[in-house]
Enzyme design. Structure first.
Site, PDB file in Angstrom:
ATOM      1  N   ASP A  42       8.461   1.456   4.115  1.00  0.00           N
ATOM      2  CA  ASP A  42       8.279   1.477   2.671  1.00  0.00           C
ATOM      3  C   ASP A  42       9.595   1.893   2.031  1.00  0.00           C
ATOM      4  O   ASP A  42      10.179   2.911   2.427  1.00  0.00           O
ATOM      5  CB  ASP A  42       7.175   2.482   2.308  1.00  0.00           C
ATOM      6  N   SER A  99       1.201   5.752  -5.391  1.00  0.00           N
ATOM      7  CA  SER A  99       2.348   4.927  -5.770  1.00  0.00           C
ATOM      8  C   SER A  99       2.888   5.364  -7.131  1.00  0.00           C
ATOM      9  O   SER A  99       3.294   6.506  -7.298  1.00  0.00           O
ATOM     10  CB  SER A  99       1.938   3.451  -5.746  1.00  0.00           C
ATOM     11  N   HIS A 111       3.965  -0.239   2.342  1.00  0.00           N
ATOM     12  CA  HIS A 111       3.409   0.145   1.047  1.00  0.00           C
ATOM     13  C   HIS A 111       2.174  -0.700   0.742  1.00  0.00           C
ATOM     14  O   HIS A 111       2.227  -1.928   0.737  1.00  0.00           O
ATOM     15  CB  HIS A 111       4.444  -0.052  -0.060  1.00  0.00           C
TER      16      HIS A 111
END
Length: 247
Positions: free
Chosen positions: A191, A101, A221
């Site tokens: 996502d 991320s 996500h």
């Protein structure tokens, strides 16, 4: 497995040393939108990666925004990479930069600028482009764990009070990709970050850099936290297989 704590300059490092170390290393940058999380958040997975790959795993406790915006977190991950090469006794040809991320943005930024050897850049649902103009960022605005508003807040905190995005802060904007090593990118289907990661992989391919890109269907996500899901186990198993192949 032994877990050690080191400090490189002022940067805390958590080092996971497998019982049968094969000489390689993974330098890990955790997620958290540049503003959250710490070394404890990925401790369990770092143990798994070290045990299952035989690599030294070095997790970097980088400074967080908004108190410490760009370039501070990138500098900290770079410091972790330098420590691995200088102090850990690793095989310099077997070092992986690994980011999840927001940690993916930091790992990619380091890969764009470092002169230290890196065998593979490994990105999991990476944050890469502050413009938020891709189809997925416009479509998946209220998805689980990560929303468009979350991304706006995180980028604002990370970039700080600037008139324009600084060079190297958003790897998805970069045009000079010559230093980036071969790269593995995994993305979640639902996502907002999906398409910027795909675009980054395409840019690397256009620059002649080897890329492996995998979209995991039905995921969102952070869905890797659902460890009982078959697709999560498949994604985690593939991560280990890819890391083993280069370490």
């Amino acid at each position: 497995m032994t877990v050690e704590k080191h400090v490189a300059g002022a940067v805390p490092l958590r080092v996971f040393r497998p019982n049968r170390w094969t000489g390689g290393a993974v330098v890990h940058a955790h997620g958290g939108g540049f503003i959250l999380s710490d070394l404890d958040a990925t401790h369990a997975r770092d143990v798994e990666i070290a045990r299952e790959t035989g690599a030294l795993v070095v997790s970097v406790g980088y400074r967080l925004a908004p108190e410490c915006p760009f370039p501070a977190p990138v500098e900290d991950v770079h410091t972790g990479l330098e420590w691995v090469h200088a102090q850990a006794g690793v095989d310099p040809a077997r070092v992986v930069l690994h980011g999840v991320s927001a940690g993916g943005a930091l790992a990619a930024s380091v890969a764009l600028s470092t002169t230290q050897p890196v065998r593979l850049l490994f990105l999991v649902s990476p944050v890469l482009d502050d413009r938020l103009e891709t189809a997925s960022s416009l479509r998946f605005t209220d998805t689980p764990v990560l929303t468009r508003r979350d991304l706006e807040i995180c980028w604002s905190a990370y970039l700080g009070d600037v008139d324009r995005t600084p060079e190297g802060a958003a790897p998805g904007r970069s045009r000079d990709l010559a230093r980036v090593p071969p790269t593995y990118v995994s993305v979640a289907e639902f996502d907002p970050l999906r398409d910027e990661a795909i675009d980054f992989a395409r840019s690397l391919l256009d620059a002649g850099i080897g890329v492996e890109l995998h979209l995991f269907p039905g995921t969102f996500h952070g869905s890797l936290a659902v460890r009982g899901a078959a697709v999560s186990e498949r994604q985690l198993s593939e991560e280990i297989a890819v890391l083993r192949s280069v370490l």
